[in-house]
Design a protein around this motif. Sequence first.
Motif, PDB file in Angstrom:
ATOM      1  N   PRO A  67     -20.253  46.288  70.792  1.00 15.28           N
ATOM      2  CA  PRO A  67     -20.877  47.586  70.538  1.00 15.28           C
ATOM      3  C   PRO A  67     -22.361  47.514  70.204  1.00 15.28           C
ATOM      4  O   PRO A  67     -23.071  48.475  70.418  1.00 15.28           O
TER       5      PRO A  67
ATOM      6  N   PHE B 250     -21.496  37.854  64.951  1.00 17.85           N
ATOM      7  CA  PHE B 250     -21.253  37.798  63.509  1.00 17.85           C
ATOM      8  C   PHE B 250     -22.211  36.741  62.982  1.00 17.85           C
ATOM      9  O   PHE B 250     -21.909  35.541  63.015  1.00 17.85           O
TER      10      PHE B 250
ATOM     11  N   ASN C 215     -20.265  42.246  60.692  1.00 15.85           N
ATOM     12  CA  ASN C 215     -20.653  43.166  61.760  1.00 15.85           C
ATOM     13  C   ASN C 215     -19.458  44.080  62.022  1.00 15.85           C
ATOM     14  O   ASN C 215     -18.609  43.789  62.861  1.00 15.85           O
TER      15      ASN C 215
ATOM     16  N   PRO D  94     -18.884  47.147  63.453  1.00 16.53           N
ATOM     17  CA  PRO D  94     -18.532  47.668  64.782  1.00 16.53           C
ATOM     18  C   PRO D  94     -17.961  46.590  65.703  1.00 16.53           C
ATOM     19  O   PRO D  94     -17.009  46.835  66.445  1.00 16.53           O
ATOM     20  N   LEU D  95     -18.531  45.393  65.618  1.00 19.81           N
ATOM     21  CA  LEU D  95     -18.049  44.305  66.472  1.00 19.81           C
ATOM     22  C   LEU D  95     -16.656  43.855  66.033  1.00 19.81           C
ATOM     23  O   LEU D  95     -15.815  43.514  66.869  1.00 19.81           O
ATOM     24  N   ALA D  96     -16.411  43.866  64.720  1.00 24.40           N
ATOM     25  CA  ALA D  96     -15.081  43.514  64.230  1.00 24.40           C
ATOM     26  C   ALA D  96     -14.051  44.494  64.776  1.00 24.40           C
ATOM     27  O   ALA D  96     -12.985  44.102  65.236  1.00 24.40           O
ATOM     28  N   GLN D  97     -14.390  45.784  64.755  1.00 24.34           N
ATOM     29  CA  GLN D  97     -13.466  46.790  65.280  1.00 24.34           C
ATOM     30  C   GLN D  97     -13.239  46.587  66.771  1.00 24.34           C
ATOM     31  O   GLN D  97     -12.110  46.650  67.248  1.00 24.34           O
ATOM     32  N   ALA D  98     -14.340  46.318  67.483  1.00 23.26           N
ATOM     33  CA  ALA D  98     -14.204  46.114  68.927  1.00 23.26           C
ATOM     34  C   ALA D  98     -13.402  44.857  69.226  1.00 23.26           C
ATOM     35  O   ALA D  98     -12.846  44.715  70.309  1.00 23.26           O
ATOM     36  N   SER D  99     -13.349  43.917  68.271  1.00 26.47           N
ATOM     37  CA  SER D  99     -12.538  42.716  68.457  1.00 26.47           C
ATOM     38  C   SER D  99     -11.078  42.976  68.094  1.00 26.47           C
ATOM     39  O   SER D  99     -10.270  42.058  68.094  1.00 26.47           O
TER      40      SER D  99
END
Lengths: 246, 334
Positions: free
Chosen positions: A95, A101, B211, B213-218
């Motif tokens: 996104p 990370f 992060n 948003p990236l965690a959610q997208a993962s």
Amino acid sequence: MSWTLISGLTMTTTLRVRDLRVSYGPVQAVRSISFEIEPKAIVALLGANGAGKSTTLRAITGLQRPVEGEIEFEGRSISRITPMQLARAGIAFSPEGRRPFGEMSVLENLLVGAHTRPRDVAKKLDRIYEYFPRLKERSKQISSSLSGGEQQMLAIGRALMAEPKLLLLDEPTLGLAPLLAREIMRILREINDEQGISILIVEQNARMALKLCDYAYVLASGRLTAEGTGGDLLKGDYIQNAYIGN
Amino acid sequence: MSELQQTNPVPATAKWKIPQEFLTAKSATYCALFLPLAALPLLIDSSFVYHIAILVCLNAIITSGLGVIVRVDQLSLAHGAFAGIGAYASALAVIKLGVPFLLSLVLAALAAGVAAVLLGRLVLGLKGVYFVLATFAFNELFRMIMLLLPEISGGTNGLSNIPAAEIAGLEISSKPGFYIFIALALAATLLVVWMILRSPIGRAFDAISGNLPLAQASGIPPRRYQILAFTSGSVIAGVGGGIMAAYVGFISPESFTFWFSVNTIIMLIVGGRYSIMGPVLGALLLTPLPEVLRSTGQLQQIIYGVCLIAILRFMPGGVSGLIDRFAELMSGRK
């Protein structure tokens, strides 16, 4: 739409967007667009800044609710999907561009990518390291110390760990040196060939994306203005029109 | 002791890869630092040193719990309340029901865990400062409810005469005995925290705070993992509270005020919130400090404050950040 292959298997369209309309308050960012991604295809979504490319991507990934329209993934509606359900459904997406990370090592980033599909992690890692030997060299390094190109490789690698059927990429070559950008495009083609993953690539860098993709759609002011195979669009002046206006 | 022995052995499953990850320069440095230190009270054999050492271990256990919660980017000001819930649960179980000490600690964990799940579901949707304020309010609420229920809590008088801890018929009320018990309990706590943080669960915690948003997208559901972190951290606080009740022999609502939570936060930040050993370092430095500074009288608070500011200003990773850097130098990595 589904059609029958010579082998007799029925395959559904991977992604299908129909009459998509997205607004930010009174501002219409996307005004009724429709397009499709066939299985195992690389499709490019092109257009100038503000043409509605990123908004389209935000609608597909559930970050922005469309005003109207239908989005289907393998025949099932995903119009109301949350970003969290995407990975499980088989759609991989970063996104915030390529931002990893930051506090984690490269390896840890890749392992988080496998969160929804934790099987065969070693095998998947080996394959990703084959595509991106640079990531193997840096596997213990903190990911925020990677270069832009390496972070993009990591973003693609992390996406592959989730074994997606569709990979969404937002400006993967943004700010990269041409040589590195071409290298990433080459690897995307390889991934597509070997693993049959469909790829939707959103790019400002039209020339490079057109050389890579099987089919492309050109957006201007929230509408589709042209579509065709990469080769066809490279020949015509559709691209100039979309970027400069006519 | 049977409880402890169950949690202590290293699991043999290949998934955890313990030998590889455990034999690093960092863990070697910590072992070289802490093993002699842990043995020191036994050598000195003074009642005062035992007392301080026991408090250090107690604070380290409770702060370790907060360290888990902070991993998902949430700062709980209700940590004192959860220690209090654990303390009351275990003390009441021992006094009213005659439950054995170790079982009372299990009840303390359960009580704190149930309360944490309920509170977590309610407030974990809140972000940043709102979450902190909600947990602050919960801490005050706990204290007031305890004051309003004297038949359960003993009201302002608290609960006194909590029986001394007893394990398998062996009373460990003597200071050396209790010290050995709590040192083992601390070791077990650290091992559990280490196992959580090294597992995919811990990686999901770090992904959420690194992060979102990236965690959610993962595909990581943040709320579920935030509740998990909040609950496991609060359970550790509850167990710590139970141990505290048995050691001190007296608890009252005033033992678990807002300041209890604040002191825990300070120990965590000073020790280092990114490291498993951070809480131990924080407890080790700050628990004896009031005792050491006692002779300075009024100046005590000022010196304490200056030390804190200096640590926050010059060591953002806390003391453990410093040790990590030292360990990296020793292992020749940059």
